[in-house]
Design a protein around this motif. Sequence first.
Motif, short mmCIF file in Angstrom:
data_model
loop_
_atom_site.label_atom_id
_atom_site.label_comp_id
_atom_site.label_asym_id
_atom_site.label_seq_id
_atom_site.Cartn_x
_atom_site.Cartn_y
_atom_site.Cartn_z
N ASP A 54 14.55 32.84 6.56
CA ASP A 54 15.99 32.64 6.73
C ASP A 54 16.55 31.54 5.83
N ILE A 55 15.67 30.76 5.22
CA ILE A 55 16.12 29.67 4.34
C ILE A 55 15.64 29.96 2.92
N PRO A 56 16.55 30.25 2.02
CA PRO A 56 16.14 30.54 0.65
C PRO A 56 15.50 29.32 0.00
N ALA A 57 14.55 29.57 -0.89
CA ALA A 57 13.91 28.48 -1.61
C ALA A 57 14.95 27.72 -2.42
N LYS A 58 14.85 26.42 -2.35
CA LYS A 58 15.70 25.56 -3.18
C LYS A 58 14.94 25.32 -4.48
N ALA A 59 15.58 24.72 -5.44
CA ALA A 59 14.91 24.43 -6.71
C ALA A 59 14.94 22.93 -6.97
N VAL A 60 13.81 22.42 -7.43
CA VAL A 60 13.69 21.03 -7.81
C VAL A 60 13.45 21.01 -9.32
N PHE A 104 0.83 -1.20 0.00
CA PHE A 104 0.00 0.00 0.00
C PHE A 104 0.87 1.26 0.00
N PHE A 105 1.88 1.29 0.85
CA PHE A 105 2.77 2.44 0.94
C PHE A 105 3.42 2.73 -0.41
N ASN A 106 3.95 1.70 -1.06
CA ASN A 106 4.62 1.88 -2.34
C ASN A 106 3.66 2.44 -3.39
N LYS A 107 2.46 1.89 -3.44
CA LYS A 107 1.44 2.36 -4.40
C LYS A 107 1.10 3.83 -4.14
N THR A 108 0.89 4.17 -2.88
CA THR A 108 0.53 5.54 -2.52
C THR A 108 1.68 6.50 -2.80
N ARG A 109 2.88 6.13 -2.41
CA ARG A 109 4.05 6.98 -2.64
C ARG A 109 4.23 7.25 -4.14
N ASN A 110 4.05 6.21 -4.96
CA ASN A 110 4.19 6.40 -6.41
C ASN A 110 3.06 7.26 -6.98
N GLU A 111 1.86 7.14 -6.43
CA GLU A 111 0.74 8.01 -6.85
C GLU A 111 1.03 9.48 -6.55
N CYS A 112 1.71 9.72 -5.44
CA CYS A 112 1.95 11.09 -4.95
C CYS A 112 3.27 11.68 -5.42
N ARG A 113 4.01 10.97 -6.24
CA ARG A 113 5.38 11.39 -6.52
C ARG A 113 5.50 12.75 -7.20
N GLU A 114 4.47 13.20 -7.89
CA GLU A 114 4.53 14.54 -8.50
C GLU A 114 4.62 15.65 -7.44
N LEU A 150 6.32 15.19 -4.54
CA LEU A 150 7.48 14.90 -3.72
C LEU A 150 8.76 15.45 -4.36
N HIS A 151 9.73 15.72 -3.54
CA HIS A 151 10.99 16.23 -4.05
C HIS A 151 11.72 15.18 -4.88
N ASP A 152 11.60 13.94 -4.49
CA ASP A 152 12.17 12.84 -5.27
C ASP A 152 10.99 12.17 -5.97
N ASN A 153 10.86 12.44 -7.26
CA ASN A 153 9.67 11.96 -7.98
C ASN A 153 9.90 10.66 -8.74
N ARG A 154 10.95 9.93 -8.38
CA ARG A 154 11.17 8.64 -9.03
C ARG A 154 10.08 7.65 -8.63
N GLU A 155 9.79 6.73 -9.54
CA GLU A 155 8.87 5.64 -9.23
C GLU A 155 9.70 4.48 -8.67
N PHE A 156 9.21 3.87 -7.60
CA PHE A 156 9.92 2.78 -6.95
C PHE A 156 9.16 1.48 -7.09
N THR A 157 9.90 0.39 -7.23
CA THR A 157 9.30 -0.94 -7.23
C THR A 157 9.03 -1.34 -5.78
N LEU A 158 8.23 -2.36 -5.61
CA LEU A 158 7.96 -2.86 -4.27
C LEU A 158 9.25 -3.39 -3.64
#
Length: 154
Positions: free
Chosen positions: A131-137, A14-24, A26-34
């Motif tokens: 105090d923390i400048p925006a980073k870029a993804v 479930f976690f893997n499926k949800t994480r991959n659904e939400c990857r857009e 997330l800062h790391d938008n790679r798709e992961f296998t189970l």
Amino acid sequence: MITYRPLEEEDLEFFNKTRNECREFLHDNREFTLEQTKEWFKSLRPQQKYYLIHNGVQSLGYIRVVELSDSCWEIGMDLTDKFRGMGIAYTMYKKFMHEHPAVTSWCLDVLGTNLAAFNLYLKLGFKINPDIPAKAVERNGRFIPSITMATDIP
């Protein structure tokens, strides 16, 4: 009633499926296998905590926490597609933060294109940390700002 509990190995599909659904979002938008997710789960450091959000019938998403110190935690949450926009994230953030009163400072990073999450965090009392400048993804040749927010900014 919606609650949370520590993520367990049997939740990883479930976690893997949800994480991959939400990857857009997330800062790391790679798709992961189970299998990759199972390896990642085994390698979690003690200060990294994940909690499954469920309603007693089904899983809705998860909360992720990094305990930066006893009183400062980084937090994030991802919900499955069908449970977004229903107020669940707001309710669960409030519940989780309330149930950890020793944590006096909460922080997170949000992509500048994720306006729904940004507005949710403002509603929860988070403010942009000047105090923390925006980073870029980088996404598809575009650079998206990543904004650091926290609850303890005056």
